[in-house]
Design a protein around this motif. Structure first.
Motif, PDB file in Angstrom:
ATOM      1  N   HIS A  25       0.834  -1.212   0.000  1.00  0.00           N
ATOM      2  CA  HIS A  25       0.000   0.000   0.000  1.00  0.00           C
ATOM      3  C   HIS A  25       0.864   1.255   0.000  1.00  0.00           C
ATOM      4  O   HIS A  25       0.513   2.239  -0.641  1.00  0.00           O
ATOM      5  N   TRP A  26       1.955   1.220   0.739  1.00  0.00           N
ATOM      6  CA  TRP A  26       2.873   2.355   0.809  1.00  0.00           C
ATOM      7  C   TRP A  26       4.286   1.803   0.841  1.00  0.00           C
ATOM      8  O   TRP A  26       4.556   0.794   1.474  1.00  0.00           O
ATOM      9  N   GLY A  27       5.197   2.471   0.148  1.00  0.00           N
ATOM     10  CA  GLY A  27       6.594   2.043   0.132  1.00  0.00           C
ATOM     11  C   GLY A  27       7.248   2.361  -1.193  1.00  0.00           C
ATOM     12  O   GLY A  27       6.718   3.128  -2.015  1.00  0.00           O
ATOM     13  N   LEU A  28       8.388   1.763  -1.424  1.00  0.00           N
ATOM     14  CA  LEU A  28       9.176   2.061  -2.619  1.00  0.00           C
ATOM     15  C   LEU A  28       8.417   1.786  -3.909  1.00  0.00           C
ATOM     16  O   LEU A  28       8.488   2.565  -4.861  1.00  0.00           O
ATOM     17  N   ALA A  29       7.664   0.683  -3.961  1.00  0.00           N
ATOM     18  CA  ALA A  29       6.988   0.293  -5.206  1.00  0.00           C
ATOM     19  C   ALA A  29       5.746   1.144  -5.501  1.00  0.00           C
ATOM     20  O   ALA A  29       5.315   1.208  -6.644  1.00  0.00           O
ATOM     21  N   THR A  30       5.179   1.779  -4.482  1.00  0.00           N
ATOM     22  CA  THR A  30       3.939   2.531  -4.702  1.00  0.00           C
ATOM     23  C   THR A  30       4.140   4.031  -4.780  1.00  0.00           C
ATOM     24  O   THR A  30       3.730   4.663  -5.734  1.00  0.00           O
ATOM     25  N   ASP A  31       4.746   4.594  -3.747  1.00  0.00           N
ATOM     26  CA  ASP A  31       4.911   6.047  -3.741  1.00  0.00           C
ATOM     27  C   ASP A  31       6.366   6.483  -3.608  1.00  0.00           C
ATOM     28  O   ASP A  31       6.648   7.642  -3.387  1.00  0.00           O
ATOM     29  N   GLY A  32       7.291   5.523  -3.752  1.00  0.00           N
ATOM     30  CA  GLY A  32       8.714   5.848  -3.694  1.00  0.00           C
ATOM     31  C   GLY A  32       9.223   6.161  -2.300  1.00  0.00           C
ATOM     32  O   GLY A  32      10.349   6.623  -2.134  1.00  0.00           O
ATOM     33  N   ASN A  33       8.407   5.888  -1.282  1.00  0.00           N
ATOM     34  CA  ASN A  33       8.793   6.184   0.096  1.00  0.00           C
ATOM     35  C   ASN A  33       9.859   5.201   0.559  1.00  0.00           C
ATOM     36  O   ASN A  33       9.616   4.002   0.635  1.00  0.00           O
ATOM     37  N   ASP A  34      11.029   5.710   0.895  1.00  0.00           N
ATOM     38  CA  ASP A  34      12.142   4.887   1.346  1.00  0.00           C
ATOM     39  C   ASP A  34      12.130   4.689   2.863  1.00  0.00           C
ATOM     40  O   ASP A  34      12.856   3.853   3.387  1.00  0.00           O
ATOM     41  N   GLN A  35      11.290   5.440   3.574  1.00  0.00           N
ATOM     42  CA  GLN A  35      11.321   5.437   5.034  1.00  0.00           C
ATOM     43  C   GLN A  35      10.456   4.348   5.681  1.00  0.00           C
ATOM     44  O   GLN A  35      10.750   3.890   6.777  1.00  0.00           O
ATOM     45  N   ILE A  36       9.368   3.957   4.996  1.00  0.00           N
ATOM     46  CA  ILE A  36       8.447   2.976   5.576  1.00  0.00           C
ATOM     47  C   ILE A  36       7.709   2.257   4.451  1.00  0.00           C
ATOM     48  O   ILE A  36       7.483   2.829   3.386  1.00  0.00           O
ATOM     49  N   SER A  37       7.389   0.999   4.680  1.00  0.00           N
ATOM     50  CA  SER A  37       6.506   0.295   3.748  1.00  0.00           C
ATOM     51  C   SER A  37       5.435  -0.426   4.552  1.00  0.00           C
ATOM     52  O   SER A  37       5.678  -0.889   5.666  1.00  0.00           O
ATOM     53  N   GLU A 103      -3.459 -14.309   7.038  1.00  0.00           N
ATOM     54  CA  GLU A 103      -3.573 -12.953   6.517  1.00  0.00           C
ATOM     55  C   GLU A 103      -2.961 -12.003   7.540  1.00  0.00           C
ATOM     56  O   GLU A 103      -3.240 -12.107   8.737  1.00  0.00           O
ATOM     57  N   TYR A 104      -2.122 -11.088   7.062  1.00  0.00           N
ATOM     58  CA  TYR A 104      -1.444 -10.195   7.992  1.00  0.00           C
ATOM     59  C   TYR A 104      -1.020  -8.896   7.319  1.00  0.00           C
ATOM     60  O   TYR A 104      -1.037  -8.770   6.100  1.00  0.00           O
ATOM     61  N   ILE A 105      -0.654  -7.945   8.155  1.00  0.00           N
ATOM     62  CA  ILE A 105      -0.105  -6.664   7.724  1.00  0.00           C
ATOM     63  C   ILE A 105       1.353  -6.638   8.157  1.00  0.00           C
ATOM     64  O   ILE A 105       1.674  -6.991   9.300  1.00  0.00           O
ATOM     65  N   ALA A 106       2.239  -6.221   7.238  1.00  0.00           N
ATOM     66  CA  ALA A 106       3.657  -6.072   7.562  1.00  0.00           C
ATOM     67  C   ALA A 106       4.064  -4.620   7.331  1.00  0.00           C
ATOM     68  O   ALA A 106       3.721  -4.030   6.314  1.00  0.00           O
ATOM     69  N   ILE A 107       4.787  -4.073   8.294  1.00  0.00           N
ATOM     70  CA  ILE A 107       5.299  -2.708   8.211  1.00  0.00           C
ATOM     71  C   ILE A 107       6.807  -2.779   8.389  1.00  0.00           C
ATOM     72  O   ILE A 107       7.295  -3.340   9.379  1.00  0.00           O
ATOM     73  N   CYS A 108       7.541  -2.237   7.429  1.00  0.00           N
ATOM     74  CA  CYS A 108       9.000  -2.243   7.491  1.00  0.00           C
ATOM     75  C   CYS A 108       9.498  -0.807   7.574  1.00  0.00           C
ATOM     76  O   CYS A 108       9.026   0.070   6.853  1.00  0.00           O
ATOM     77  N   LYS A 109      10.486  -0.599   8.468  1.00  0.00           N
ATOM     78  CA  LYS A 109      11.051   0.736   8.674  1.00  0.00           C
ATOM     79  C   LYS A 109      12.548   0.611   8.791  1.00  0.00           C
ATOM     80  O   LYS A 109      13.004  -0.002   9.745  1.00  0.00           O
ATOM     81  N   PRO A 110      13.368   1.140   7.848  1.00  0.00           N
ATOM     82  CA  PRO A 110      12.964   1.766   6.603  1.00  0.00           C
ATOM     83  C   PRO A 110      12.251   0.787   5.671  1.00  0.00           C
ATOM     84  O   PRO A 110      12.141  -0.398   5.981  1.00  0.00           O
ATOM     85  N   ALA A 111      11.815   1.277   4.533  1.00  0.00           N
ATOM     86  CA  ALA A 111      10.979   0.492   3.620  1.00  0.00           C
ATOM     87  C   ALA A 111      11.651  -0.793   3.157  1.00  0.00           C
ATOM     88  O   ALA A 111      12.877  -0.857   3.001  1.00  0.00           O
TER      89      ALA A 111
END
Length: 122
Positions: A25-37, A103-111
């Motif tokens: 949903h958010w991260g390098l592949a979607t909005d180029g955000n390098d800080q979190i995915s 089914e799960y949600i994963a959040i990586c910091k940095p992305a």
């Protein structure tokens, strides 16, 4: 005046060959955000990944089913409603050796990125 929010209506679906569904949903592949995915995932029964030692902290929240983690040789099983934070640099393997989808949600910091995950050869 510009909006102070963005709604994700079309996450990036990561191509896989192991039956796992990954929607970033958010991260390098979607909005180029390098800080979190942030990704929504569904792991089929019997799924597993090779061991890895990522350069990011990873938070996982289980929505349904169970997921197994081997963290520095310790086996941890999480069930729906539970979450975990795994610190960067930990040697870990993710899997679903159970009979039902997880089914799960994963959040990586940095992305998350393939260059930061450091998967071992199988």
């Amino acid at each position: 005046m510009s909006k102070k929010f963005n709604i994700q209506k079309s996450p990036f679906v990561v191509p896989t060959t192991d039956g796992k569904v990954i929607e970033e949903h958010w991260g390098l592949a979607t909005d180029g955000n390098d800080q979190i995915s942030i990704a929504h995932m569904i792991a089929p029964p019997g799924w597993s990944e090779p061991f890895q030692s990522p350069e990011f902290d990873e938070y996982t929240y289980i929505i349904r089913g169970k997921k197994q983690f081997i963290i520095e040789e310790e086996i941890v099983v999480l069930e729906a409603g539970q979450s975990i934070k795994i610190e960067k640099g930990a040697r870990i393997q993710y899997s679903n050796p159970f009979d039902a989808e997880c089914e799960y949600i994963a959040i990586c910091k940095p992305a998350f990125s393939m260059g930061r995950v450091h998967r071992e050869e199988e």
